[in-house]
Design a protein around this motif. Structure first.
Motif, PDB file in Angstrom:
ATOM      1  N   VAL A 120       0.917  -1.172  -0.039  1.00 42.27           N
ATOM      2  CA  VAL A 120      -0.015  -0.056   0.130  1.00 42.27           C
ATOM      3  C   VAL A 120       0.918   1.127   0.000  1.00 42.27           C
ATOM      4  O   VAL A 120       0.662   2.128  -0.628  1.00 42.27           O
ATOM      5  N   SER A 127       4.698   2.702  -5.111  1.00 45.15           N
ATOM      6  CA  SER A 127       5.047   3.900  -5.695  1.00 45.15           C
ATOM      7  C   SER A 127       6.616   3.951  -6.036  1.00 45.15           C
ATOM      8  O   SER A 127       6.617   4.046  -7.272  1.00 45.15           O
ATOM      9  N   TYR A 174      -6.473  -4.346   7.396  1.00 41.34           N
ATOM     10  CA  TYR A 174      -6.170  -2.998   7.642  1.00 41.34           C
ATOM     11  C   TYR A 174      -4.897  -2.669   8.565  1.00 41.34           C
ATOM     12  O   TYR A 174      -4.428  -3.980   8.906  1.00 41.34           O
ATOM     13  N   ASP A 175      -4.098  -1.960   8.879  1.00 37.90           N
ATOM     14  CA  ASP A 175      -2.984  -1.892   9.283  1.00 37.90           C
ATOM     15  C   ASP A 175      -3.048  -1.808  10.895  1.00 37.90           C
ATOM     16  O   ASP A 175      -2.022  -1.860  11.612  1.00 37.90           O
ATOM     17  N   ILE A 176      -4.201  -1.919  11.359  1.00 33.93           N
ATOM     18  CA  ILE A 176      -4.285  -1.968  12.951  1.00 33.93           C
ATOM     19  C   ILE A 176      -5.041  -3.155  12.916  1.00 33.93           C
ATOM     20  O   ILE A 176      -6.325  -3.599  12.455  1.00 33.93           O
ATOM     21  N   GLY A 200      -5.184  16.025  20.788  1.00 34.16           N
ATOM     22  CA  GLY A 200      -3.795  16.934  20.472  1.00 34.16           C
ATOM     23  C   GLY A 200      -2.486  16.421  21.006  1.00 34.16           C
ATOM     24  O   GLY A 200      -2.512  15.346  21.231  1.00 34.16           O
ATOM     25  N   VAL A 212      -6.723   5.277  13.192  1.00 30.43           N
ATOM     26  CA  VAL A 212      -5.601   5.487  12.403  1.00 30.43           C
ATOM     27  C   VAL A 212      -4.536   5.021  13.070  1.00 30.43           C
ATOM     28  O   VAL A 212      -4.540   5.606  14.294  1.00 30.43           O
ATOM     29  N   SER A 213      -3.557   4.420  12.746  1.00 29.57           N
ATOM     30  CA  SER A 213      -2.191   4.497  13.330  1.00 29.57           C
ATOM     31  C   SER A 213      -1.492   5.908  13.199  1.00 29.57           C
ATOM     32  O   SER A 213      -1.658   6.503  12.069  1.00 29.57           O
ATOM     33  N   LYS A 243       1.532   6.485  12.614  1.00 29.86           N
ATOM     34  CA  LYS A 243       2.389   6.319  11.362  1.00 29.86           C
ATOM     35  C   LYS A 243       1.581   6.861  10.225  1.00 29.86           C
ATOM     36  O   LYS A 243       2.168   7.324   9.189  1.00 29.86           O
ATOM     37  N   VAL A 244       0.383   6.305   9.919  1.00 30.52           N
ATOM     38  CA  VAL A 244      -0.344   6.591   8.665  1.00 30.52           C
ATOM     39  C   VAL A 244      -1.063   8.039   8.670  1.00 30.52           C
ATOM     40  O   VAL A 244      -1.007   8.639   7.950  1.00 30.52           O
ATOM     41  N   ARG A 254       1.504  10.646   8.019  1.00 33.54           N
ATOM     42  CA  ARG A 254       2.387  10.574   6.759  1.00 33.54           C
ATOM     43  C   ARG A 254       2.231  11.573   6.097  1.00 33.54           C
ATOM     44  O   ARG A 254       3.333  12.310   5.633  1.00 33.54           O
ATOM     45  N   ALA A 279      -4.377  18.019  13.451  1.00 34.91           N
ATOM     46  CA  ALA A 279      -3.538  17.318  14.600  1.00 34.91           C
ATOM     47  C   ALA A 279      -3.901  18.209  16.056  1.00 34.91           C
ATOM     48  O   ALA A 279      -3.932  16.948  16.860  1.00 34.91           O
ATOM     49  N   VAL A 323      -7.007  15.870  17.283  1.00 36.64           N
ATOM     50  CA  VAL A 323      -7.184  14.427  16.877  1.00 36.64           C
ATOM     51  C   VAL A 323      -7.204  13.820  18.474  1.00 36.64           C
ATOM     52  O   VAL A 323      -6.445  14.054  19.434  1.00 36.64           O
ATOM     53  N   ILE A 342      -3.365   5.124  18.854  1.00 36.96           N
ATOM     54  CA  ILE A 342      -4.241   5.246  17.913  1.00 36.96           C
ATOM     55  C   ILE A 342      -5.023   6.418  18.006  1.00 36.96           C
ATOM     56  O   ILE A 342      -5.494   6.566  18.911  1.00 36.96           O
ATOM     57  N   ARG A 393     -10.349   8.794  13.683  1.00 35.43           N
ATOM     58  CA  ARG A 393     -10.246   9.732  12.482  1.00 35.43           C
ATOM     59  C   ARG A 393     -11.083  11.071  12.544  1.00 35.43           C
ATOM     60  O   ARG A 393     -12.101  11.078  13.106  1.00 35.43           O
ATOM     61  N   VAL A 406      -6.846   7.623   6.008  1.00 37.26           N
ATOM     62  CA  VAL A 406      -7.196   6.176   6.311  1.00 37.26           C
ATOM     63  C   VAL A 406      -7.318   5.473   4.942  1.00 37.26           C
ATOM     64  O   VAL A 406      -7.231   4.220   4.650  1.00 37.26           O
ATOM     65  N   PRO A 450      -4.224   5.082   1.177  1.00 37.42           N
ATOM     66  CA  PRO A 450      -3.038   3.997   1.064  1.00 37.42           C
ATOM     67  C   PRO A 450      -3.752   2.871   0.398  1.00 37.42           C
ATOM     68  O   PRO A 450      -3.362   2.245  -0.514  1.00 37.42           O
ATOM     69  N   TYR A 451      -5.209   2.595   0.404  1.00 35.93           N
ATOM     70  CA  TYR A 451      -5.791   1.331  -0.030  1.00 35.93           C
ATOM     71  C   TYR A 451      -6.144   1.742  -1.423  1.00 35.93           C
ATOM     72  O   TYR A 451      -6.423   0.857  -2.537  1.00 35.93           O
ATOM     73  N   ASN A 456       0.855   7.856  -4.197  1.00 39.01           N
ATOM     74  CA  ASN A 456       1.018   7.410  -5.295  1.00 39.01           C
ATOM     75  C   ASN A 456       0.180   6.503  -5.783  1.00 39.01           C
ATOM     76  O   ASN A 456       0.171   5.153  -5.662  1.00 39.01           O
TER      77      ASN A 456
END
Lengths: 719, 719
Positions: free
Chosen positions: A177, A181, A234-236, A301, B275-276, B278-279, B282, B291, B294, B309, B312, B318, B321-322, B446
């Motif tokens: 995912v 790229s 999903y990545d979680i 936050g 959402v993790s 890192k994702v 990104r 931010a 969140v 975690i 969203r 979210v 990427p898919y 991408n």
């Protein structure tokens, strides 16, 4: 051979768990798999691996470090992503010579166990995260491919790390995912559903569903769902993406159930997903079961929240304080609210799509009534609709009944349920539950009205009336049950009433010699048929994609489970007919264009009914009445659910569970394949056996303990 | 008096903020309010308070400590809950003598400012949490009721604490929810909608909406929503309960919009709410704006999560990427997904029901296209449907246009919007936005396909094609906008197309002399009318509740905004007619039973059209074209939104905002009532002024800066 294996296993310190299977030498995965399927003594669930060796492009001045990929067989592992993961250039399949030089075995014999401290320096390993996480036993073959051992994924990782080799664990699903790229991706062939053969990766072909339902059910289920386009991982962990193909089924379930509950005056609403700690924890008993799974928001936050806030695992404590506020008089009753929402239960058990997920979609109804009778009547009405979702829409039979005291909803008065059955595993599965909460929650939350029927002279304590409450919920689990029951080795099989497309039309018979005129006539014919069917209310899809062959399309729609495929070609035009193909049976029947819509409607109804009947027959056949305990475990192991005359005692249920756990230590008949799970009570069916089996109070004895039986109770291993 | 007030204010260190208003002495809240409404120099928004003194039951041997309740006027503060909060027994209104003794003033003159260090020991204070939290200025009168000062709720708390009095802050909404139990609750009269007069609490009558829309809009809005049964406040700030009365409106919006988007091939799906980190992080630019808001889950049960975690705030990161994974070829385009879900933005600004909430319901559509043209066409189609939700369903006019570069969605190519207008405050409000993301996100994530139109000889860089993306969202905010525009001082006014009940039938004319036969005939007639209307597709409710008077029912349904009330009594039976009453205008018209359904359908259509026309006329009337800057701020202060020829420069927008902020220091005309908020650009309307006002390129100058104007742009103060 066995001693050599044992030695390896000792190295891995997994001897106790491992099971070994000998089979003849074979040169490719396909043969290996089919042989595996015929051998005895397999673990209940296992996963196949692929171990592939790559050689990256390396300057002549340097020695190439080979890359050994160890992955689940069905993980998509394009070589460009491997390259990215370990920063290697243009990795290609290593030559047999190179493999022999580095690992001392033939390429076909390479397995994780080929890697030792001796050869660790010459290679590096790319390890599939899914394999590491897998709870199924992993089939690997040590040094020679004619022996297979089953180990845990995490043990493979430990083994490799102990061997001193550099291991890079990669989440391929995520990498593909995120990183698709940076690599040069060639995409000239359709790759979505039926994966393209990557000529560079021998043995990793992924055409359709690669495992058999009856052999590796768990893997089959995952593949059917992902390849059938129902969901994506999903990545979680424990969270899944519901793609339109499954979500549309949920929409149909929603519409049907929602229309029904509105007829009895249920109204939809929405309560916040957040619960403050103090409200959540107010009702100690109820929350006890949920507490370990509650997700807590502690930060917004960069601000730490003063009070931690929970995400609802269910909404009793969210809603009932407001019921106490809103219900001020008997005139405010009944109050019937429902919400379609998602709830979060952060389970640490192995997640399973639809069946056990950390976030899931459901509806939860919460109603309050003046009388017990009104509450009880509603509980049963709702249960009928739950059973109706299964039987009417999903073509899944269930058995309606009451949960035992042991299995009922904590804090409620009684729980009713509809219980399904998965023939492949022989396990029962709870379909949906409708609870009568009695007055327990109204007492806790003080939901009280003045009794309108109270008269002077009546006892003072009857002046106040605690309301009678129900709660009932149905989740996306229904989709998982449906898939498990109807799906086959070609993929999904969708019941017509919930299929997004009930009929797909594929134009056929076009060849290089077909004229443009003939082609246009055919496509026009297809469109005309589609229009006709659509007008008649059939959900139809004309698959006129030009770049795909009919064969590809057939596979595609079979994988996705569309109930009826219609093939239409030049010969059909001549004969004024179409060829229909049933997804469930594969039966092909020509149908005249004249009256096509009506014929198809009948066919769809037939399919719907047949799917149900088939599942019903399997359920019936595997529901055994057992009156002698000696027959209980064998019947269970033969994939049955079991009706026994039962004493209704909780202790007895505990004993049944204990005594039906798989073990080889004497009491019970030895059975190598017996799973470890004990049987629990599924329900006390409303419909009790009659005639010769009818329970005679005071005479019929409990199958397990021999005390007087009170009811026939359904037991089984279950999800 | 003024100097005395100033002294008090100094004590409270709120002198800079306070505004004082003198008015004549008056003895009760009702008069006081009506006088307040006529005076000048009020703050834009303020809230009334009630200050009540109670004396608890105290053993003769002890001195009673009086309880002073300070609360917002519309907070429900039953004395039994006050008792519970401070553990006092049976508090009753204190006698004038007792009040005079403790506080030195008459009961009618008691205010928080009556409490001083001198008398603090003789009393304790129960302070309403809502009052403390309120951002509106609180109207209180110092020592005598003929002067009013406006202070912040938190300042009242500080003042009291400084005075050394014992202060108990109570969340009455929660207490009443949690604790209604322990007290002896008498509930013989209906109390739900039109609150019952609690004879023990003088001056706290809460009949219908107690403030006028045009006087205290913010308070009016809250009352209309809660008393009109749309929502309830929740014990977590910024979260609200959507009750069926509002949720059913959302369902109608959903159905209409969902049906529309499905015609262009949009499919519904569901992505996880989590959402993790890192994702989420990104895409730095995109997430920067979200931010601080969140919400983070860091704990499950008692287990600290290794990775935090996020919930969203929106689903771009979210989902995309898919998209990169799923879109492998131009054949996979267009991809059009939508989800109906909730998102969380943990704002720390003052929350407002529907308009700014920490969790809210919405739909978010995310689509990917092969060409810019296809993406752009869709953006406008969706915008039309958004405007349609407002105009067709909610009878709300909007102006469609493009956001300026300054106001567009960060990271997108351009944003289209439909902008509404709230006449009472003269502020614009963003209705819903449809974004063309261009290729910015596809570049970041991408999302690439091979260009099917690429031919040998074309530039190599054209071989790959970044997809064109859109995203568009519509939230439950639409309900808030509708309420603000149509509601009046009697409560909600619902447009017929979204009203859960379009028509309510109230049986009338039953008296003590009515015979049982006549009564039955009347009720049968009502039921017959209801059946007839229902069959004709009208959403009708027969209000046959026996214990409520027609007058009560009239108020009840007016508060809830049902478009048409039908009164039906013995005389109507004779005349074969009903009496219809329009909620929006109050106009009463007899309608013959013959053809009633058709007549009512016409009437409902008329009401729908009239509501729209009325709102449209107000919007039109208050949309001013201004070409001389000197007219800008005065027009803004006269509650207009303003179209100016504009240079399209961001700097110029900043200057407009700065120059239109309310201030008294010279440049701008002094205006005591000018709010502090500056004007921002709402949109560049698609429909630009024509004729005499038409913009002449190179000739027409920007109203603010005098540079060449590029477009007419709509400016206004806004939500």
């Amino acid at each position: 051979m066995a001693s050599e294996t044992a030695q390896k296993l000792a190295t891995m310190s997994i001897a106790a768990d491992a099971q070994t299977v000998s089979h003849g030498p074979c040169s490719n995965m396909g043969e290996w798999r089919s042989q595996l399927e015929t051998v005895k003594g397999l673990p209940e669930s296992y996963a196949l691996t692929k171990t592939l060796v790559f050689k990256p492009k390396t300057p002549k001045s340097q020695t190439a470090v080979l890359i050994v990929l160890v992955a689940l067989e069905d993980t998509d592992t394009p070589s460009n992503l491997i390259a990215k993961a370990v920063n290697a250039k243009d990795p290609r399949m290593a030559t047999p010579d190179a493999v022999q030089a580095a690992l001392g075995v033939e390429p076909a014999d390479v397995s994780p166990l080929s890697i030792t401290k001796e050869n660790a320096a010459a290679i590096q390993v790319v390890l599939d995260q899914r394999l590491v996480d897998s709870t199924a036993k992993i089939a690997v073959h040590p040094s020679r491919s004619d022996v297979t051992v089953f180990v845990a994924g995490s043990e493979i990782k430990s083994y490799l790390e102990n061997a001193g080799v550099k291991v890079t664990v990669v989440e391929f699903s995520l990498v593909s995912v995120q990183a698709a790229s940076k690599v040069e991706v060639k995409k000239t062939k359709p790759t979505a559903k039926v994966a393209v053969v990557d000529s560079k990766v021998e043995g990793a072909e992924l055409i359709g569903v690669t495992v058999k339902k009856e052999v590796d059910f768990s893997n089959w289920y995952q593949q059917v769902l992902t390849k059938g386009d129902m969901l994506d991982y999903y990545d979680i962990s424990g969270c899944y993406i519901l793609k339109p193909w499954s979500y549309s089924i949920w929409e149909k379930v929603q519409r049907w159930f929602d229309d029904n509950i509105k007829t009895i005056g249920v109204e939809n609403c929405y309560f916040p997903m957040f619960v403050s700690a103090k409200v959540l924890e107010r009702e100690k008993d109820h929350i006890e079961g949920f507490a370990p799974e509650v997700a807590w928001v502690t930060k917004a936050g960069n601000t730490e929240l003063e009070e931690h806030i929970a995400i609802r695992p269910t909404s009793e404590t969210v809603m009932y304080p407001y019921y106490a506020k809103w219900i001020r008089s008997h005139r405010d009753l009944p109050l019937k609210l429902n919400q379609w929402n998602s709830v979060v239960r952060w389970e640490f058990k192995h997640p399973q799509p639809f069946l056990r997920t950390r976030e899931f979609l459901w509806q939860e109804g919460h109603t309050a009534h003046q009388t017990r009778a009104a509450a009880e009547a509603e509980v049963l009405t709702i249960l009928d609709w739950y059973a109706g979702v299964y039987s009417e829409l999903l073509a899944v039979p269930t058995i309606k009944g009451r949960k035992t005291e042991k299995e009922k909803f904590a804090g409620g008065l009684f729980t009713t349920t509809c219980e399904g059955y998965i023939p492949t595993t022989g396990r029962g599965i709870q379909g949906a539950t409708s609870h009568c909460l009695g007055q327990n929650f109204s007492k806790m939350f003080n939901i009280v009205v003045e009794n309108p029927d109270w008269k002077d002279g009546d006892p003072e304590e009857d002046k106040k009336l605690l309301v009678w409450q129900n709660s009932w919920g149905l989740s996306t689990r229904v989709i998982g049950v449906m898939v498990m029951i109807h799906g086959d080795n070609k993929g999904l099989v969708l019941p017509p009433r919930v299929a997004a497309h009930q009929v797909v039309i594929v134009p056929c018979g076009l060849t290089a010699r077909t004229t443009e005129e003939e082609r246009k006539a055919l496509l026009a014919g297809v469109q005309e048929i589609a229009d006709t069917l659509q007008k008649a209310g059939i959900r139809v899809k004309a698959d006129t994609r030009e770049t795909y062959s009919p064969g590809y399309k057939f596979n595609d729609w079979e994988l996705k489970g569309v109930p009826v495929r219609i093939e239409y070609g030049p010969k059909d035009i001549e004969k004024k007919q179409v060829l229909s193909v049933r997804r469930d049976t594969g039966v092909k029947t020509p149908i005249p264009l004249q009256g096509l819509a009506a014929s198809l409607k009948t066919l769809l109804d037939t399919i719907q009914a047949d799917l149900y009947q088939k599942a019903k027959a399997a359920y019936d056949e595997h529901t055994k009445i057992i009156t002698d305990w000696a027959d209980f475990v064998p019947a269970l192991n033969a994939k049955n659910v079991i009706l026994i005359p039962h004493c209704d005692r909780e202790d007895c249920e505990d004993e049944i569970k204990e005594r039906s756990k798989g073990r080889n230590d004497g009491d019970e008949p030895e059975d190598a394949k017996a799973p470890s799970m004990g049987a629990k009570s599924l329900c006390i069916p409303f419909e009790q056996p009659k005639g010769e089996h009818a329970l005679v109070p005071g005479k019929t004895k409990c199958t397990q303990c021999g005390l007087d039986a009170k009811h026939y109770t359904l037991f089984g291993r279950s999800y």
